[in-house]
Design an enzyme around this catalytic site. Structure first.
Site, PDB file in Angstrom:
ATOM      1  N   ASP A  87     -13.075  -6.698  36.165  1.00 23.77           N
ATOM      2  CA  ASP A  87     -12.390  -7.860  36.729  1.00 23.77           C
ATOM      3  C   ASP A  87     -11.305  -8.299  35.760  1.00 23.77           C
ATOM      4  OD1 ASP A  87     -13.898  -9.141  34.675  1.00 23.77           O
ATOM      5  OD2 ASP A  87     -15.519  -9.487  36.095  1.00 23.77           O
ATOM      6  N   ASP A 124      -9.522 -11.726  33.914  1.00 20.28           N
ATOM      7  CA  ASP A 124      -9.685 -13.131  33.572  1.00 20.28           C
ATOM      8  C   ASP A 124      -8.377 -13.691  33.029  1.00 20.28           C
ATOM      9  OD1 ASP A 124     -12.357 -12.869  34.238  1.00 20.28           O
ATOM     10  OD2 ASP A 124     -12.996 -12.508  32.175  1.00 20.28           O
ATOM     11  N   ASP A 144     -15.953 -15.069  20.881  1.00 23.57           N
ATOM     12  CA  ASP A 144     -17.024 -14.494  20.077  1.00 23.57           C
ATOM     13  C   ASP A 144     -16.595 -13.287  19.253  1.00 23.57           C
ATOM     14  OD1 ASP A 144     -16.687 -12.951  22.352  1.00 23.57           O
ATOM     15  OD2 ASP A 144     -18.742 -13.201  23.079  1.00 23.57           O
TER      16      ASP A 144
END
Length: 465
Positions: free
Chosen positions: A75, A77, A159
């Protein structure tokens, strides 16, 4: 008081305390292979529309990383300076979701583009905290993640370095705030910031590190890897429903066998599957072989484009802990099938305290296990009745899995393989032959022995119906 009122009028989300901004490395189109043509046209249109409205907007994270590695993104983002409400105002087909982390989903038929507002690290001093709500618990774990920030804040808050790459579709530039391009070239997973602190903020990051390392065939960078065994127990504090979602990502994405190896290496398997980890210590060869073979089969099904279900997978992951419990109940005088059912109920209930497996999967798990006690019982009309059972295929495949792990079943898997392929008259002859050898129609052996006697060399493929 007036300060808080002013902040509440400006935005429903709190703004983080500013910190010195870093300067990104700008990777031009001459230095990387990404092009607009590689991107979903819907994602490009969202970025351009937000930019035209005066907001910053970039493609970010996994889609940029995967394209750089020549992997087709699952996908796309988008990260933007616009708030969720401002994004929704720009797109009629948008919907704000989430509480812990507010996002916007923009729908284009079946394709959904996820749009997230730039976030910042959470305030830690009392003067920056709301009086009634804390964004962290006493161990440092983040409870809410709706703090606005700048693009630079957003990059430092992510992260892993390989997920902090921002692609500007207009100029086809990559903005690299954390040396993510360096780590992609060196094929390593590295946390941004102090690893121990970042794991304490969200222990699930340890599972994410393993997942990315397995998916990308990267190494976990040494400083990022060092705290994991010490902090693995922190996973026990994660909500069981969230862990179920994370375990599905780990084991149902096509690289489950590698994930299993890394979970064992970093002591992460026990917090997820305590009973199975105990079985691994008691019967290491059998338990390891059965789980590994189940994961290899699952990976192969995914590669072949075949459907998979968590039920068979969890049945395999938990099975090694079951036989000892069944034997204990049988030793107390309970018949084999009720003992199997009672032991299965107890084991699944315990596991659901750690990972919340939904009932739609726990029921077929128990049915698969129950078939293991019924498949040896083939006399009279039992074999035909079992063959008509809707769980026969899953139970049969699970039997083959047990045999492939070295469990001796007196040729039961071969028998059922032949029985399915026989004519009616041949089946009657097989049943008569069993009647002449009554020992072969009883329940499955109570104790497992090393080595199998399967004649066929084909590896069983787990049923997914």
């Amino acid at each position: 008081m007036l300060k808080k009122l002013f902040q509440s009028l400006r935005s429903p989300l709190r703004r983080a305390k500013q910190h010195p901004r870093s300067t990104p490395e700008v990777v031009t189109s001459h230095q990387h292979p990404l092009r607009r043509a590689h991107i979903s046209r819907y994602a490009v249109s969202i970025v351009e529309r937000l930019q035209n409205a005066g907001y910053q907007a970039y493609l970010v994270g996994g889609c940029v990383r995967d394209l750089l590695l020549d992997i087709e993104p699952k996908d796309f983002d988008v990260a933007t300076s616009a708030t969720p409400e401002q994004v929704r105002a720009e797109f009629r087909n948008a919907r704000v979701i989430g509480r812990r982390f507010k996002l916007v989903h923009v729908h284009f038929g079946r394709e959904i583009i996820e749009v997230a507002t730039f976030r910042a690290n959470h305030p830690v001093s009392e003067e920056d905290e709301d009086s009634n709500q804390s964004s962290r618990n006493e161990s440092g774990r983040i409870l809410r993640d709706n703090v606005y920030g700048s693009l630079e804040d957003d990059a430092q808050r992510r992260d892993f370095t390989i997920n902090a790459l921002y692609f500007d579709v207009t100029g086809e530039r990559i903005l690299d705030y954390a040396r993510g391009m360096h780590d992609i070239r060196n094929r390593q997973v590295r946390l941004i910031g102090d690893p121990e602190k970042r794991y304490l903020e969200d222990p699930v990051r340890m599972l994410r590190a393993v997942r990315f390392a397995a998916k990308l065939d990267f190494e976990i960078e040494s400083h990022s890897a060092e705290p994991i065994p010490r902090l693995a127990k922190m996973l026990r504090d994660i909500p069981s429903a969230r862990l179920f979602d994370e375990v599905l990502k780990l084991f149902l994405s096509g690289y489950a066998e590698h994930v299993f190896e890394l979970l064992l290496e970093y002591d992460l398997f026990e917090p997820l599957f305590p009973a199975s980890a105990a079985a691994l210590k008691q019967s290491p060869e059998y338990t390891y072989n059965l789980i590994s073979q189940a994961l290899i089969n699952t990976d192969q099904r995914i590669e072949d484009g075949k459907p998979v279900t968590p039920a068979f997978l969890f049945a395999a992951l938990l099975w090694p802990a079951l036989p000892a419990r069944v034997i204990k109940l049988q030793d107390r005088g309970m018949p084999p099938i009720p003992a199997m059912q009672e032991a299965a109920h107890e084991l699944i209930a315990e596991q659901c305290q750690r990972i919340a497996v939904p009932k739609r999967f726990t029921i077929p798990i128990r049915e698969i296990w129950d078939m293991q006690e019924r498949l040896p019982r083939r006399s009279g009309k039992r074999a035909d009745l079992l063959l008509e059972n809707p769980r026969f295929r899953a139970g049969y495949d699970f039997l083959l899995l047990r045999e492939s792990a070295g469990e001796k079943t007196n040729g039961l898997g071969d028998w059922w393989t032949d029985y399915q392929d026989c004519t009616d008259s041949e089946r009657r002859a097989m049943i008569r032959e069993l009647a002449a050898n009554p020992d072969e129609t009883g329940s499955a052996p109570r104790k497992r022995r090393r080595g199998g006697n399967r004649k066929r060399g084909a590896t069983p493929s787990p049923a997914q119906d």
